[in-house]
Design an enzyme around this catalytic site. Structure first.
Site, PDB file in Angstrom:
ATOM      1  CD  GLU A 113      40.223  47.785  40.853  1.00 28.46           C
ATOM      2  OE1 GLU A 113      40.663  47.578  41.991  1.00 28.46           O
ATOM      3  OE2 GLU A 113      40.192  46.917  39.968  1.00 28.46           O
ATOM      4  CE  LYS A 146      48.206  42.108  42.538  1.00 30.74           C
ATOM      5  NZ  LYS A 146      47.953  43.419  41.973  1.00 30.74           N
ATOM      6  NE  ARG A 149      45.166  39.721  45.581  1.00 28.05           N
ATOM      7  CZ  ARG A 149      45.363  40.985  45.937  1.00 28.05           C
ATOM      8  NH1 ARG A 149      44.350  41.763  46.217  1.00 28.05           N
ATOM      9  NH2 ARG A 149      46.584  41.478  46.017  1.00 28.05           N
TER      10      ARG A 149
HETATM   11  N1  PMP Z   1      43.220  47.267  42.402  1.00 26.13           N
HETATM   12  C1  PMP Z   1      44.153  46.928  41.504  1.00 26.13           C
HETATM   13  C2  PMP Z   1      43.798  46.974  40.063  1.00 26.13           C
HETATM   14  C3  PMP Z   1      45.441  46.542  41.919  1.00 26.13           C
HETATM   15  O1  PMP Z   1      46.365  46.207  41.021  1.00 26.13           O
HETATM   16  C4  PMP Z   1      45.733  46.530  43.299  1.00 26.13           C
HETATM   17  C5  PMP Z   1      47.091  46.093  43.776  1.00 26.13           C
HETATM   18  N2  PMP Z   1      48.074  47.050  43.547  1.00 26.13           N
HETATM   19  C6  PMP Z   1      44.728  46.917  44.197  1.00 26.13           C
HETATM   20  C7  PMP Z   1      43.492  47.256  43.726  1.00 26.13           C
HETATM   21  C8  PMP Z   1      44.977  46.921  45.680  1.00 26.13           C
HETATM   22  O2  PMP Z   1      45.034  45.605  46.157  1.00 26.13           O
HETATM   23  P1  PMP Z   1      45.941  45.223  47.410  1.00 26.13           P
HETATM   24  O3  PMP Z   1      45.513  46.085  48.517  1.00 26.13           O
HETATM   25  O4  PMP Z   1      45.659  43.789  47.641  1.00 26.13           O
HETATM   26  O5  PMP Z   1      47.347  45.480  47.000  1.00 26.13           O
END
Ligand code: PMP
Length: 304
Positions: free
Chosen positions: A202, A169, A70
Site C-alpha cells: 500500500e 493502526k 478497527r
Molecule cells: N493504509 C494506511 C497505512 C493508512 O494509514 C490508511 C489510513 N490513512 C489507509 C491505508 C487507508 O485506510 P482508511 O481508508 O481506513 O482511512
C-alpha cells in the site's frame, strides 16, 4: 472516565477558528493549547498506542462502526484496554465535532498507553490517555484530484506481518514516515510501499487499486496492509456498478502495466495516480473507471 463534557464556554454556530479548537481529552473538552499529554506517556516514548482517522460528512460520522471496531481491535491486539465503551467514544466524537461547529471534518482519535516510567514495560503505565481532535484536513493539494498524482516506490518496505502488523493502526508510523520522506525528496506527494516479499502492499497512508482490462485489482490483507475502510467502501461501490474487483498479489510489473491506478484513504478519499517511478500509468491521466468511482464515492458519503 467521565464523558459529560463541560459545555464549552462558546458553542460556535460556525466552525471554530483553528486557534480556538476544542480537543476532547479524557472526558473533558479543553482548548487546543491546553490539550497535553505527559512526556512520560508511552505513546510518545515508544509509539505505544493506537489511533483512528475518521470523517464527518454532512454532520454524520462516516462508517462509525467500522472505524471504532478497527480501533478497538487494534487496541486489543496490543493488549491495551481503552477504558471507554464504543458507544461512549462515539458520543464523545459527536460532542467534539459539534462543540467545534463542524459539519464536515476529519476526526483523529488517539489512545496512548498512558504515562509510565522510562522503561519499556507497558505494565508500568497507569491508565490510557484518550483524546479526540477534530479539524479540517487537506492530505493532498486539491488540484491533484482532477489531474492525478505522481508517486514513487519507496526503498522502505511495509512492516512485516510478524513485526508490528500493518493491520494494527498503531502510533508507530516511522516506517511510513521514512517512505514519505523519500517521496518528499523525490518531489511527489506519496510513496508506494512493497512488502517483505517484494509485492505491492500500500502507500504510506492509503490503499492501492489498479485497473486492468476494465477490472479492479487490489492487494489482499495477506499482503501486509491496513484494512482500509475507504478501500472496503470502494469495493462495495464497484460491485454495485458491476465493476469486478479482485484482491490479489500485485507486483510492480502490474502497476507499471496498469490501465489506471488510484489510492484510497479517509484523509485522501479517492485520488487518481497517473505516474509511478516516472512512468505514466495508462494514458497518464485519470481513467474512466477511476472517475466513475470517485463520483460514486462522493455521492455515497453524502447519502450514508
Ligand atoms: N493504509 C494506511 C497505512 C493508512 O494509514 C490508511 C489510513 N490513512 C489507509 C491505508 C487507508 O485506510 P482508511 O481508508 O481506513 O482511512
Amino acid at each position: 472516565m467521565s464523558l459529560t463534557a463541560p459545555t464549552p464556554t462558546h458553542a460556535p454556530a460556525t466552525p471554530s477558528s483553528p486557534a480556538n479548537l476544542l480537543v476532547w481529552i479524557d472526558g473533558k473538552l479543553v482548548p487546543k493549547a491546553e490539550a497535553c499529554v505527559s512526556v512520560y506517556d508511552h505513546g510518545l516514548l515508544y509509539g505505544d498506542g493506537v489511533f483512528e482517522g475518521i470523517r464527518v460528512y454532512a454532520g454524520r460520522i462516516f462508517e462509525p462502526v467500522a472505524h471504532l471496531r478497527r480501533l478497538y481491535d487494534s487496541a486489543r491486539s496490543i493488549r491495551l484496554d481503552i477504558g471507554v465503551s464504543i458507544n461512549d467514544l462515539q458520543k464523545a466524537i459527536e460532542t467534539t465535532f459539534r462543540a467545534n461547529g463542524f459539519v464536515d471534518c476529519y476526526v483523529r482519535v488517539v489512545v496512548t498507553r498512558g504515562p509510565g516510567d522510562l522503561g519499556i514495560d507497558p505494565n508500568k503505565s497507569g491508565k490510557p490517555v484518550v483524546f479526540i481532535i477534530t479539524d479540517k484536513i487537506n492530505v493532498f493539494p486539491p488540484e491533484l484530484y482532477a489531474r492525478g498524482m505522481s508517486i514513487i516506490t519507496s526503498s522502505y518496505i511495509r512492516n512485516h506481518p510478524n513485526s508490528t502488523p500493518p493491520r494494527i493502526k498503531s502510533l508507530n508510523y516511522l516506517n511510513n514516515v521514512l517512505a514519505k520522506i523519500e517521496a518528499n525528496d523525490a518531489g511527489v506527494p506519496e510513496a508506494l510501499m512493497l512488502n517483505h516479499l517484494g509485492n505491492v502492499s500500500e502507500c504510506t497512508a492509503d490503499n492501492v487499486f489498479i485497473v486492468r482490462d476494465g477490472q479492479l485489482r487490489t492487494p489482499g490483507i495477506d499482503q501486509g496492509i491496513l484494512e482500509g475502510i475507504t478501500r472496503r467502501v470502494i469495493m462495495e461501490l464497484a460491485k454495485k456498478l458491476d465493476i469486478c474487483c479482485t484482491e490479489t498479489v500485485l507486483q510492480r510489473h502490474d502497476v507499471y502495466t496498469a490501465d489506471e491506478m488510484f489510492v484510497t484513504g479517509t484523509g485522501a478519499e479517492v485520488m487518481p495516480v497517473t505516474q509511478v517511478d516516472g512512468r505514466p500509468i495508462g494514458t497518464g491521466t485519470p481513467g474512466p473507471i477511476t472517475k466513475r468511482l470517485i463520483e460514486a464515492f462522493h455521492a455515497h458519503v453524502r447519502q450514508s
